[in-house]
Design a protein around this motif. Structure first.
Motif, PDB file in Angstrom:
ATOM      1  N   ASP A  24       0.637  -1.321   0.200  1.00 52.21           N
ATOM      2  CA  ASP A  24       0.009  -0.083  -0.069  1.00 52.21           C
ATOM      3  C   ASP A  24       0.912   1.290   0.056  1.00 52.21           C
ATOM      4  N   PHE A  29      -1.937   7.542   0.818  1.00 58.92           N
ATOM      5  CA  PHE A  29      -1.457   7.543   2.212  1.00 58.92           C
ATOM      6  C   PHE A  29      -0.009   8.250   2.477  1.00 58.92           C
ATOM      7  N   GLU A  72      -4.461  -0.865  -1.390  1.00 58.64           N
ATOM      8  CA  GLU A  72      -5.750  -0.845  -0.782  1.00 58.64           C
ATOM      9  C   GLU A  72      -6.869   0.035  -1.410  1.00 58.64           C
ATOM     10  N   VAL A 153       2.960   0.190   4.253  1.00 59.93           N
ATOM     11  CA  VAL A 153       2.197   1.338   5.178  1.00 59.93           C
ATOM     12  C   VAL A 153       0.962   0.529   5.248  1.00 59.93           C
ATOM     13  N   THR A 154       0.371   0.841   6.577  1.00 61.61           N
ATOM     14  CA  THR A 154       1.160   1.478   7.797  1.00 61.61           C
ATOM     15  C   THR A 154       1.141   0.338   8.411  1.00 61.61           C
ATOM     16  N   VAL A 157      -1.614  -1.086  10.931  1.00 66.87           N
ATOM     17  CA  VAL A 157      -2.832  -1.485  10.181  1.00 66.87           C
ATOM     18  C   VAL A 157      -2.510  -2.797   8.979  1.00 66.87           C
ATOM     19  N   CYS A 158      -2.264  -2.272   7.879  1.00 63.68           N
ATOM     20  CA  CYS A 158      -2.248  -3.158   6.809  1.00 63.68           C
ATOM     21  C   CYS A 158      -0.984  -4.083   6.703  1.00 63.68           C
TER      22      CYS A 158
HETATM   23  C1  C5J Z   1      -3.183   0.585   5.283  1.00 64.25           C
HETATM   24  C2  C5J Z   1      -4.756   2.361   6.596  1.00 64.25           C
HETATM   25  N1  C5J Z   1      -2.564   0.615   4.379  1.00 64.25           N
HETATM   26  N2  C5J Z   1      -4.158   2.681   7.436  1.00 64.25           N
HETATM   27  N3  C5J Z   1      -4.447   1.449   5.589  1.00 64.25           N
HETATM   28  O1  C5J Z   1      -2.702   0.780   6.656  1.00 64.25           O
HETATM   29  O2  C5J Z   1      -5.856   2.588   6.552  1.00 64.25           O
END
Ligand code: C5J
Length: 219
Positions: A24, A29, A72, A153-154, A157-158
């Motif tokens: 991502d 982002f 994403e 990233v991040t 999260v992903c």
């Molecule tokens: C990702 C997000 N790529 N933080 N997405 O981590 O929404």
């Protein structure tokens, strides 16, 4: 076989069965003016990963090793976006780089410095994890993959979601601290600690220069 100085222990990988996964690294982002910044985030915490990642990708490509990229995002009609995600706001709305996280929009695509080369798979994923509702598992099977070097990233999260999915599927994951980023320095630190904790409960953590050095030593 290349061996990388990593936490909690050295990480050895076979170049024939290891894929570099780039998660991502999208304009929305990473860039000032994008979705991430519109939420009040400090995008420099993510953009610092671009340079080390482009150096790593060059070293990886120099040895003709596989790279898989993810993005994403969602279909323009949002049919693949769960109501809970839509309710949070942002997705599909007009941003400075086009409709936010919609496939085909400028902001949804990967930053210029890290653009995929022809032939490198790009996985469009609707979720946080790169395995959910994608053909990533089939592509990894075709490459004969056993280990993943994970960047992008991040972090919390992903990257985390994908590493957890990969770990459950039996892949050993090495996460590169300088090539993953969080908007929140505390989440970056703790996110990386969580991966390597308890003897590497989700995987290993190292820096990209250690991977490049290991690659060059085995030439
Ligand atoms: C990702 C997000 N790529 N933080 N997405 O981590 O929404």
């Amino acid at each position: 076989m290349p061996t990388v100085d990593a936490k909690p222990a050295p990480f050895t990988f076979d170049t024939d069965s290891t894929v570099l996964l780039v998660i991502d690294m999208q304009r929305d982002f990473l860039l000032p003016g994008g979705f991430g910044e519109s939420l009040g985030n400090d995008v420099s915490q993510l953009s610092r990963t671009i340079e080390p990642l482009s150096v790593l990708m060059a070293a990886w490509r120099a040895q003709n090793l596989p790279i898989i990229h993810t993005r994403e995002g969602h279909e323009p009609d949002l049919s693949d976006c769960p109501p809970s995600k839509l309710a949070r706001g942002g997705i599909g709305e007009q941003g400075s780089f086009g409709r936010i996280l919609i496939r085909g929009e400028y902001g949804h695509d990967i930053v210029d410095e890290l653009q995929p080369l022809p032939g490198e798979p790009v996985i469009d994923k609707p979720g946080k994890g790169a395995f959910y509702a994608t053909d990533l598992a089939d592509i990894l099977d075709k490459f004969g993959t056993k280990k993943l070097i994970v960047t992008g990233v991040t972090t919390e999260v992903c990257v985390h979601t994908t590493v957890r999915e990969a770990n459950d599927r039996g892949y050993d994951c090495l996460v590169l601290a300088d090539c993953v980023g969080s908007y929140f320095p505390e989440f970056q630190r703790v996110g990386l600690e969580m991966i390597a904790a308890q003897g590497g409960i989700f995987g290993w953590v190292a820096d990209s220069p250690a991977v490049i050095a290991a690659l060059q030593e085995q030439k």
